[in-house]
Scaffold this motif. Structure first.
Motif, mmCIF file in Angstrom:
data_model
loop_
_atom_site.group_PDB
_atom_site.id
_atom_site.type_symbol
_atom_site.label_atom_id
_atom_site.label_comp_id
_atom_site.label_asym_id
_atom_site.label_seq_id
_atom_site.Cartn_x
_atom_site.Cartn_y
_atom_site.Cartn_z
ATOM 1 N N ASN A 190 18.293 -24.335 -52.879
ATOM 2 C CA ASN A 190 18.767 -22.979 -52.766
ATOM 3 C C ASN A 190 19.169 -22.776 -51.231
ATOM 4 O O ASN A 190 20.241 -21.934 -50.980
ATOM 5 N N LYS A 191 18.558 -23.153 -50.406
ATOM 6 C CA LYS A 191 18.873 -23.075 -49.045
ATOM 7 C C LYS A 191 20.540 -23.737 -48.705
ATOM 8 O O LYS A 191 21.112 -23.065 -47.933
ATOM 9 N N LEU A 192 20.486 -24.792 -49.206
ATOM 10 C CA LEU A 192 22.000 -25.547 -48.964
ATOM 11 C C LEU A 192 23.284 -24.601 -49.826
ATOM 12 O O LEU A 192 24.032 -24.407 -49.227
ATOM 13 N N ALA A 193 22.832 -24.244 -51.106
ATOM 14 C CA ALA A 193 23.727 -23.216 -51.398
ATOM 15 C C ALA A 193 23.858 -22.015 -50.676
ATOM 16 O O ALA A 193 25.280 -21.486 -50.848
ATOM 17 N N GLU A 194 23.125 -21.330 -50.463
ATOM 18 C CA GLU A 194 23.055 -20.219 -49.358
ATOM 19 C C GLU A 194 23.937 -20.452 -48.154
ATOM 20 O O GLU A 194 24.849 -19.750 -47.805
ATOM 21 N N ALA A 195 23.527 -21.654 -47.745
ATOM 22 C CA ALA A 195 24.670 -22.215 -46.435
ATOM 23 C C ALA A 195 25.925 -22.410 -46.707
ATOM 24 O O ALA A 195 27.149 -22.170 -45.909
ATOM 25 N N GLU A 196 26.204 -23.017 -47.949
ATOM 26 C CA GLU A 196 27.710 -23.052 -48.463
ATOM 27 C C GLU A 196 28.308 -21.912 -48.658
ATOM 28 O O GLU A 196 29.317 -21.573 -48.218
ATOM 29 N N LEU A 197 27.507 -20.902 -49.290
ATOM 30 C CA LEU A 197 28.183 -19.552 -49.427
ATOM 31 C C LEU A 197 28.620 -18.899 -48.185
ATOM 32 O O LEU A 197 29.525 -18.237 -47.879
ATOM 33 N N GLU A 198 27.409 -19.005 -47.046
ATOM 34 C CA GLU A 198 27.780 -18.675 -45.725
ATOM 35 C C GLU A 198 28.941 -18.957 -45.188
ATOM 36 O O GLU A 198 29.811 -18.315 -44.444
ATOM 37 N N ALA A 199 29.072 -20.271 -45.034
ATOM 38 C CA ALA A 199 30.220 -21.170 -44.598
ATOM 39 C C ALA A 199 31.422 -20.617 -45.118
ATOM 40 O O ALA A 199 32.550 -20.623 -44.626
#
Length: 94
Positions: A61-70
Motif C-alpha cells: 500500500n505504501k509503495l502504491a501511495e509513493a507511485e501515485l505521489e511520484a
C-alpha cells in the motif's frame, strides 16, 4: 484443515486443555462473552503468518501511495542501486 470453533469465555477456565489442543491443531477459536464475539485464539505459527501478510500488505500500500505521489509531482525515479551506493558512501555499511 482449519475448522473454526466457537466457545464461551468460561471455557478458557473450565476447558483450557481442549481449547489449547484445538489451537495447536491450527483451528481458530472464537471466544464469546454474553453471546457476542470477544476474541480469537490462533496458533502462534498462524499468527506469524497473519503478521507477515499484514506487513506485506502495508508495504505494498505504501509503495502504491509513493507511485501515485511520484506521478503527481512529476518526480523522477532513481535506480535503487545508485541510491544504496550513495548511502553506503555517506554512511558506510550498516
Amino acid at each position: 484443515m482449519q475448522k473454526t470453533q466457537i466457545r464461551p469465555v468460561r471455557d478458557l477456565r473450565n476447558r483450557y486443555a481442549e481449547i489449547e489442543a484445538l489451537v495447536e491443531n491450527h483451528d481458530p477459536v472464537i471466544i464469546t462473552k454474553n453471546g457476542r464475539g470477544a476474541a480469537v485464539l490462533i496458533n502462534i505459527e498462524d499468527y506469524a503468518e497473519v503478521e507477515e501478510y499484514l506487513h506485506i500488505k502495508y508495504v505494498n500500500n505504501k509503495l502504491a501511495e509513493a507511485e501515485l505521489e511520484a506521478k503527481k509531482t512529476g518526480a523522477k525515479w532513481t535506480d535503487s542501486k545508485k541510491i544504496l551506493k550513495r548511502l553506503r558512501d555517506k554512511y558506510g555499511d550498516l
